[in-house]
Scaffold this motif. Structure first.
Motif, mmCIF file in Angstrom:
data_model
loop_
_atom_site.group_PDB
_atom_site.id
_atom_site.type_symbol
_atom_site.label_atom_id
_atom_site.label_comp_id
_atom_site.label_asym_id
_atom_site.label_seq_id
_atom_site.Cartn_x
_atom_site.Cartn_y
_atom_site.Cartn_z
ATOM 1 N N PHE A 62 28.004 -54.434 6.909
ATOM 2 C CA PHE A 62 27.801 -55.371 8.011
ATOM 3 C C PHE A 62 28.940 -55.187 9.011
ATOM 4 O O PHE A 62 29.943 -54.537 8.704
ATOM 5 N N THR A 63 28.785 -55.757 10.178
ATOM 6 C CA THR A 63 29.802 -55.622 11.223
ATOM 7 C C THR A 63 30.909 -56.623 10.952
ATOM 8 O O THR A 63 30.775 -57.818 11.233
ATOM 9 N N PHE A 64 31.987 -56.129 10.385
ATOM 10 C CA PHE A 64 33.055 -56.981 9.863
ATOM 11 C C PHE A 64 33.586 -57.953 10.910
ATOM 12 O O PHE A 64 33.762 -59.144 10.633
ATOM 13 N N ASP A 65 33.836 -57.470 12.117
ATOM 14 C CA ASP A 65 34.468 -58.354 13.103
ATOM 15 C C ASP A 65 33.474 -59.265 13.815
ATOM 16 O O ASP A 65 33.819 -59.917 14.796
ATOM 17 N N ASP A 66 32.253 -59.333 13.321
ATOM 18 C CA ASP A 66 31.310 -60.353 13.785
ATOM 19 C C ASP A 66 31.442 -61.653 12.985
ATOM 20 O O ASP A 66 30.803 -62.657 13.317
ATOM 21 N N VAL A 87 37.682 -55.246 0.773
ATOM 22 C CA VAL A 87 37.102 -54.247 1.663
ATOM 23 C C VAL A 87 35.626 -54.551 1.856
ATOM 24 O O VAL A 87 34.885 -54.702 0.872
ATOM 25 N N ALA A 88 35.216 -54.633 3.105
ATOM 26 C CA ALA A 88 33.840 -54.991 3.446
ATOM 27 C C ALA A 88 33.080 -53.769 3.935
ATOM 28 O O ALA A 88 33.639 -52.887 4.591
ATOM 29 N N ARG A 112 43.699 -60.107 8.440
ATOM 30 C CA ARG A 112 42.630 -59.118 8.413
ATOM 31 C C ARG A 112 42.974 -57.932 9.286
ATOM 32 O O ARG A 112 43.737 -58.061 10.246
ATOM 33 N N ASP A 113 42.396 -56.782 8.952
ATOM 34 C CA ASP A 113 42.519 -55.570 9.764
ATOM 35 C C ASP A 113 41.091 -55.124 10.087
ATOM 36 O O ASP A 113 40.426 -54.504 9.246
ATOM 37 N N ASN A 114 40.625 -55.437 11.267
ATOM 38 C CA ASN A 114 39.235 -55.131 11.627
ATOM 39 C C ASN A 114 38.995 -53.633 11.764
ATOM 40 O O ASN A 114 37.864 -53.173 11.644
ATOM 41 N N ARG A 115 40.049 -52.869 12.036
ATOM 42 C CA ARG A 115 39.873 -51.417 12.120
ATOM 43 C C ARG A 115 39.553 -50.824 10.753
ATOM 44 O O ARG A 115 38.894 -49.794 10.647
ATOM 45 N N LYS A 116 39.997 -51.500 9.701
ATOM 46 C CA LYS A 116 39.791 -51.009 8.341
ATOM 47 C C LYS A 116 38.814 -51.862 7.551
ATOM 48 O O LYS A 116 38.671 -51.682 6.340
#
Length: 126
Positions: free
Chosen positions: A26-30, A22-23, A71-75
């Motif tokens: 920061f903006t995970f989907d970057d 879990v991140a 990966r799940d960018n929403r989560k």
């Protein structure tokens, strides 16, 4: 930034585990994301990587065909599904972020950041 790995445990050879990372901060989907592992007395080993959108994946020869990264960018969560586990998979597993995705293991080995989460221990033993 923070990366928190979980899902490790003790499993018999041939078994399966699903790791999560879990991140936050920061903006995970970057970012592309990657898994590494480190066995006692050994250097950190790159395992797998995934592009920011999840469309591209890359694996080390040691795990190809047995592990699946997703990966799940929403989560803000990274996963590693590990099947057909072997004793040599025993290690602490860590996730890491990268500014780009490359089909080049050396890119991940040579661009490791200074920050690492606590890791999650995977032990494969009968």
């Amino acid at each position: 930034e923070q990366l928190v790995e979980s899902g490790g445990g003790l499993v018999q050879p041939g078994g399966s585990l699903r790791l999560s990372c879990v991140a936050s901060g920061f903006t995970f989907d970057d970012f592309a994301m990657s898994w590494f592992r480190q066995a006692p007395g050994k250097e950190k080993e790159w395992v797998s990587a995934i592009s920011w959108n999840g469309y591209s994946q890359f694996y080390s020869d040691a795990v190809k065909g047995r592990f699946t990264i997703s990966r799940d960018n929403r989560k803000n969560t990274l996963f590693l599904q590990m099947n057909s586990l072997r004793s040599e998979d025993t290690a602490a597993y860590y996730c890491a972020k990268f500014s780009a995705f490359h089909y080049d293991a050396d890119y991940y080995r040579n661009n490791q950041g200074a920050y690492w989460g606590p890791g999650t221990q995977v032990t494969v033993s009968s």
